[in-house]
Motif scaffolding. Structure first.
Motif, short mmCIF file in Angstrom:
data_model
loop_
_atom_site.label_atom_id
_atom_site.label_comp_id
_atom_site.label_asym_id
_atom_site.label_seq_id
_atom_site.Cartn_x
_atom_site.Cartn_y
_atom_site.Cartn_z
N UNK A 127 0.86 -1.19 0.00
CA UNK A 127 0.00 0.00 0.00
C UNK A 127 0.89 1.24 0.00
N UNK A 128 0.55 2.22 -0.81
CA UNK A 128 1.33 3.44 -0.96
C UNK A 128 0.55 4.60 -0.34
N UNK A 129 1.14 5.20 0.68
CA UNK A 129 0.49 6.28 1.40
C UNK A 129 1.18 7.62 1.14
N UNK A 130 0.39 8.69 1.18
CA UNK A 130 0.94 10.04 1.29
C UNK A 130 0.92 10.40 2.76
N UNK A 131 2.00 11.03 3.23
CA UNK A 131 2.09 11.43 4.62
C UNK A 131 2.00 12.96 4.69
N UNK A 132 1.02 13.45 5.44
CA UNK A 132 0.88 14.89 5.60
C UNK A 132 2.08 15.43 6.38
N UNK A 133 2.80 16.37 5.79
CA UNK A 133 4.05 16.86 6.39
C UNK A 133 3.84 17.54 7.74
N UNK A 134 2.67 18.12 7.94
CA UNK A 134 2.42 18.84 9.19
C UNK A 134 1.79 17.95 10.26
N UNK A 135 0.82 17.15 9.87
CA UNK A 135 0.06 16.39 10.86
C UNK A 135 0.53 14.94 11.01
N UNK A 136 1.28 14.44 10.02
CA UNK A 136 1.70 13.04 10.06
C UNK A 136 0.59 12.07 9.71
N UNK A 137 -0.55 12.58 9.25
CA UNK A 137 -1.67 11.71 8.90
C UNK A 137 -1.40 10.97 7.59
N UNK A 138 -1.85 9.73 7.53
CA UNK A 138 -1.66 8.89 6.35
C UNK A 138 -2.90 8.92 5.47
N UNK A 139 -2.69 8.94 4.16
CA UNK A 139 -3.79 8.85 3.22
C UNK A 139 -3.41 7.86 2.13
N UNK A 140 -4.21 6.81 1.99
CA UNK A 140 -3.92 5.80 0.97
C UNK A 140 -3.97 6.43 -0.41
N UNK A 141 -2.89 6.22 -1.18
CA UNK A 141 -2.80 6.84 -2.50
C UNK A 141 -2.95 5.81 -3.62
N UNK A 142 -2.33 4.64 -3.43
CA UNK A 142 -2.36 3.63 -4.49
C UNK A 142 -2.00 2.28 -3.86
N UNK A 143 -2.18 1.22 -4.62
CA UNK A 143 -1.85 -0.13 -4.16
C UNK A 143 -1.07 -0.86 -5.25
N UNK A 144 0.09 -1.41 -4.88
CA UNK A 144 0.84 -2.28 -5.78
C UNK A 144 0.47 -3.71 -5.41
N UNK A 145 -0.18 -4.39 -6.32
CA UNK A 145 -0.62 -5.76 -6.05
C UNK A 145 0.44 -6.76 -6.49
N UNK A 146 0.88 -7.56 -5.55
CA UNK A 146 1.90 -8.57 -5.85
C UNK A 146 1.21 -9.86 -6.30
N UNK A 147 2.02 -10.79 -6.75
CA UNK A 147 1.49 -12.07 -7.20
C UNK A 147 0.70 -12.74 -6.07
N UNK A 148 -0.45 -13.30 -6.41
CA UNK A 148 -1.30 -13.96 -5.43
C UNK A 148 -0.52 -15.07 -4.72
N UNK A 149 -0.64 -15.10 -3.39
CA UNK A 149 0.00 -16.12 -2.55
C UNK A 149 1.53 -16.04 -2.59
#
Length: 351
Positions: free
Chosen positions: A169-191
């Motif tokens: 999971x790829x998150x953006x981190x708010x520079x001031x608050x440190x809050x995480x926001x999901x930006x994108x997902x890299x899906x790996x091979x199943x199992x």
């Protein structure tokens, strides 16, 4: 392959037996060996990372995370410890501004952001996100397990490798608050069970080791556009014998020079050395050989990159191997160092 100066190795251990925390070893570069200097009490130090400015060492602890000041001679002095509002973590990383510490939680599938003060003290928890979802491998807990958290080289995104649901999971981190926001997902091979992610020294390539398929996946990485881009370009086995059953990728490190990648595998109990093509980022296996112990949980190389250090978690020792890159050989050297349940190693220069 710079190796001037003086170095120590910090080795984190579980502390339910005779070990009591982080063992500090002086590194003898001439003889490629380590001698214990002291042990700093830390409860179950399972992963460590240095601050970006190199002044502090953060360690996973039962209490959450503990921070220690790195003294001029390489010794450690405890500063403080903080809870992370969840189960104990398994992986640590920092941002480049020295503002946030990121914690990966294997047991509860959580990504935590902790504020770090300029004087080294750890502050409050800024954010925490629990991953959701189910994997499909019933033999292990098929639920979220965050096994690695690491910022992209450009510090634009935080990558959270989820071993249980085969995602990064790829998150953006708010520079001031440190809050995480999901930006994108890299899906790996199943199992496949992705475990660790690391980037090449120039930041153009990413490497993910897959615990269940026992391979390393190589990606081109670019953060120059509006969205992060990961393009898979290679899959390469870490096993010596592809018929080996019950094996699992463990450690993965890139050499200080950026020329080599090292990987270890439990079950088969081997260590592999790969050459990294500096133009394409692709891997070429140079060797894969037994390490004379059980569960090589972590590995690294001494300065000069001619000696591999292997931490055998279940046989309670640290072993040393001379690497012959030309012939593709690992040759055991010196006597093993006995230490109970070693988890992780971090080599640090102090002069």
């Amino acid at each position: 392959m710079e190796k001037q100066g003086k170095y120590v190795a910090y080795v984190g251990t579980y502390t339910h037996g005779s070990s009591i925390g982080i063992h500090v070893y002086d590194i003898d570069l001439e003889n490629a060996y380590m001698t214990e200097r002291e042990v700093i009490p830390v409860n179950n130090a399972s992963h460590m990372v240095k601050s970006y400015n190199g002044k502090y060492l953060y360690s996973i602890a039962d209490e959450g995370v503990e921070v220690l000041k790195i003294l001029p001679n390489g010794s450690l002095a405890p500063i403080n410890k903080v809870g992370i509002d969840g189960m104990r973590g398994c992986y640590l990383s920092t941002d480049k501004n020295g503002k946030f510490l990121y914690v990966g939680g294997y047991h509860d599938g959580k990504v935590t952001v902790v504020h770090t003060h300029k004087d080294g003290r750890l502050g409050s928890v800024m954010d925490g996100i629990f991953h959701k979802g189910l994997g499909s491998v019933a033999e292990r807990n098929f639920r979220p397990h965050v096994s690695c958290v690491i910022p992209t080289p450009d510090d634009k995104y935080l990558c959270a490798v989820d071993n249980g649901i085969d995602q990064v999971k790829l998150y953006k981190v708010n520079e001031k608050t440190g809050k995480l926001k999901l930006y994108d997902i890299l899906r790996c091979k199943l199992d496949s069970g992705p475990r660790l992610l690391t980037f090449s020294k120039d930041g153009r390539f990413a490497y993910i080791n897959a615990e269940l398929t026992n391979e390393i996946c190589v990606y081109k990485y670019s953060g120059e556009g509006k969205s992060p881009e990961f393009e898979k370009i290679q899959e390469i086995s870490v096993l010596r014998d592809k018929e080996t059953r019950g094996s699992a990728c463990c450690a993965m490190k890139i050499s200080p020079s950026g020329k080599y990648l090292y990987a270890s595998t439990a079950g088969e109990n081997t260590a592999a050395v790969f050459g990294i093509d500096q133009e394409t980022g692709m891997l070429k296996r140079l060797c894969c050989l037994p390490i004379s112990g059980d569960y090589p949980k972590d590995i690294d190389v001494l300065p000069g990159e001619n000696t591999m250090v292997v931490l055998n978690h279940e046989t309670n020792d640290i072993r040393f191997f001379t690497i012959d890159y030309e012939k593709g050989l690992l040759v055991m050297k010196g006597r093993p160092i006995k230490v109970e349940t070693p988890n992780c190693i971090l080599i640090s220069r102090y002069e």
